[in-house]
Scaffold this active site. Structure first.
Site, PDB file in Angstrom:
ATOM      1  N   CYS A 133       0.829  -1.202   0.000  1.00 33.95           N
ATOM      2  CA  CYS A 133       0.000   0.000   0.000  1.00 33.95           C
ATOM      3  C   CYS A 133       0.854   1.238   0.000  1.00 33.95           C
ATOM      4  O   CYS A 133       1.808   1.339   0.762  1.00 33.95           O
ATOM      5  CB  CYS A 133      -0.901  -0.006   1.228  1.00 33.95           C
ATOM      6  SG  CYS A 133      -1.800   1.529   1.488  1.00 33.95           S
ATOM      7  N   PHE A 273       5.654  -1.668 -20.139  1.00 32.77           N
ATOM      8  CA  PHE A 273       6.001  -2.878 -20.893  1.00 32.77           C
ATOM      9  C   PHE A 273       7.334  -2.696 -21.617  1.00 32.77           C
ATOM     10  O   PHE A 273       7.489  -3.072 -22.788  1.00 32.77           O
ATOM     11  CB  PHE A 273       4.910  -3.233 -21.904  1.00 32.77           C
ATOM     12  CG  PHE A 273       3.701  -3.887 -21.284  1.00 32.77           C
ATOM     13  CD1 PHE A 273       3.824  -5.043 -20.549  1.00 32.77           C
ATOM     14  CD2 PHE A 273       2.446  -3.331 -21.434  1.00 32.77           C
ATOM     15  CE1 PHE A 273       2.712  -5.650 -19.979  1.00 32.77           C
ATOM     16  CE2 PHE A 273       1.321  -3.918 -20.874  1.00 32.77           C
ATOM     17  CZ  PHE A 273       1.461  -5.093 -20.144  1.00 32.77           C
TER      18      PHE A 273
END
Length: 289
Positions: A133, A273
């Site tokens: 978190c 990516f």
């Protein structure tokens, strides 16, 4: 600013006895297997309590973060930058491990940051912050964006350099090579040279460590640098990059929709990516030439 030497640190990894089971033959038709026990290196996860001394009252707890021990001062400083508590090195007076702990066992899990100002921005945190978190408890982009202005478009980088960044980061991921479970964040210059790399069980911790280290090394703010991440790009990572004035974030993984919403609003270039063969530019592509 005085930053005391990190002394008897917790270990970043620990050894555990594990059992490995392997098929004797490959393929689904295999009917037998072998079993063996061995020692394996596992990434450590422990709490780090960050205490603030703003010189107007007794030190108080700002946050408790689940992290991998190591570069704890970098993490504390980077967290304060990400939360908007400090904006430059002159705001810090001292960073050290805390002597006021209940047990010696916890001494190196508590860091006290002394500020030169008495104006501390407090965040309401009802629970400790886990290693998964970042900005828990904030609900809207307006909360996250705070008072930051959109980034200027002052830098660009050649696409040939972007292709090389993940591999360059990977070569410097010592904890990942040992354990297979550490995230990494690196700060690179526009020539593709690694300035520093930090690792942690939490991807947001790794970036906070890198941001904090850049301030300690007088390389902050990061407006002419590239942040390179080993995993996906979540919202909190874009928020941290924005607070550090990073204009380009490059990652091995993909971004989330909310991360891109904030990146669009903040004029921040997001590349995902990324590999030696290809990458996708998700926002503000004009910085990649």
């Amino acid at each position: 600013m005085s930053i005391k030497v990190e002394g008897n640190l917790r270990h970043s990894t620990t050894h555990r006895l594990i059992t490995t089971i392997e098929r004797s033959q490959s393929g689904p038709e295999a009917t037998s297997s072998t079993r063996r026990s061995k020692s394996d290196e596992v990434l450590t996860e422990e709490p780090l309590e960050i205490r603030i001394n703003d010189q107007s009252s007794d030190p108080f707890r700002l946050a408790t973060i689940m992290r991998t021990p190591g570069n704890d001062f970098d993490l504390a400083i980077g967290y304060l930058i990400s939360e908007g508590v400090i904006k430059e090195k002159s705001h810090l007076a001292n960073v050290c491990y805390c002597n006021l702990v209940e047990s010696e066992e916890q001494r190196y899990n508590v860091v006290t940051v002394t500020l030169r100002t008495s104006k501390v921005i407090e965040r309401n945190r009802s629970t400790p912050i886990s290693s998964a978190c970042g900005i828990c408890g904030t609900t809207t982009l307006d909360d996250i964006f705070q008072d930051e202005s959109p980034l200027p478009k002052t830098v660009s980088v050649d696409s040939s350099i972007v292709f090389e960044l993940p591999d360059s980061l990977r070569k410097r991921q010592k904890l990942f090579h040992k354990t297979g479970s550490a995230h990494a964040a690196g700060i690179f210059n526009l020539k593709g040279e690694a300035l520093l790399v930090r690792e942690d069980v939490g991807r947001h911790n790794a970036l906070d460590k890198a941001i904090g280290a850049s301030l300690v090394k007088d390389q902050f703010p990061l407006k002419d640098k590239i942040a390179v991440l080993s995993g996906r790009i979540a919202l909190e990572l874009i928020q941290k990059a924005l607070m550090a004035k990073v204009e380009i974030v490059v990652a091995v993984g993909a971004p989330s929709s909310l991360a891109l919403d904030l990146a669009d609003r903040a004029n921040l270039t997001v590349v995902g990516f990324t590999s030696m063969r290809r990458f996708n530019i998700y926002s503000h592509p004009e910085r990649i030439i």
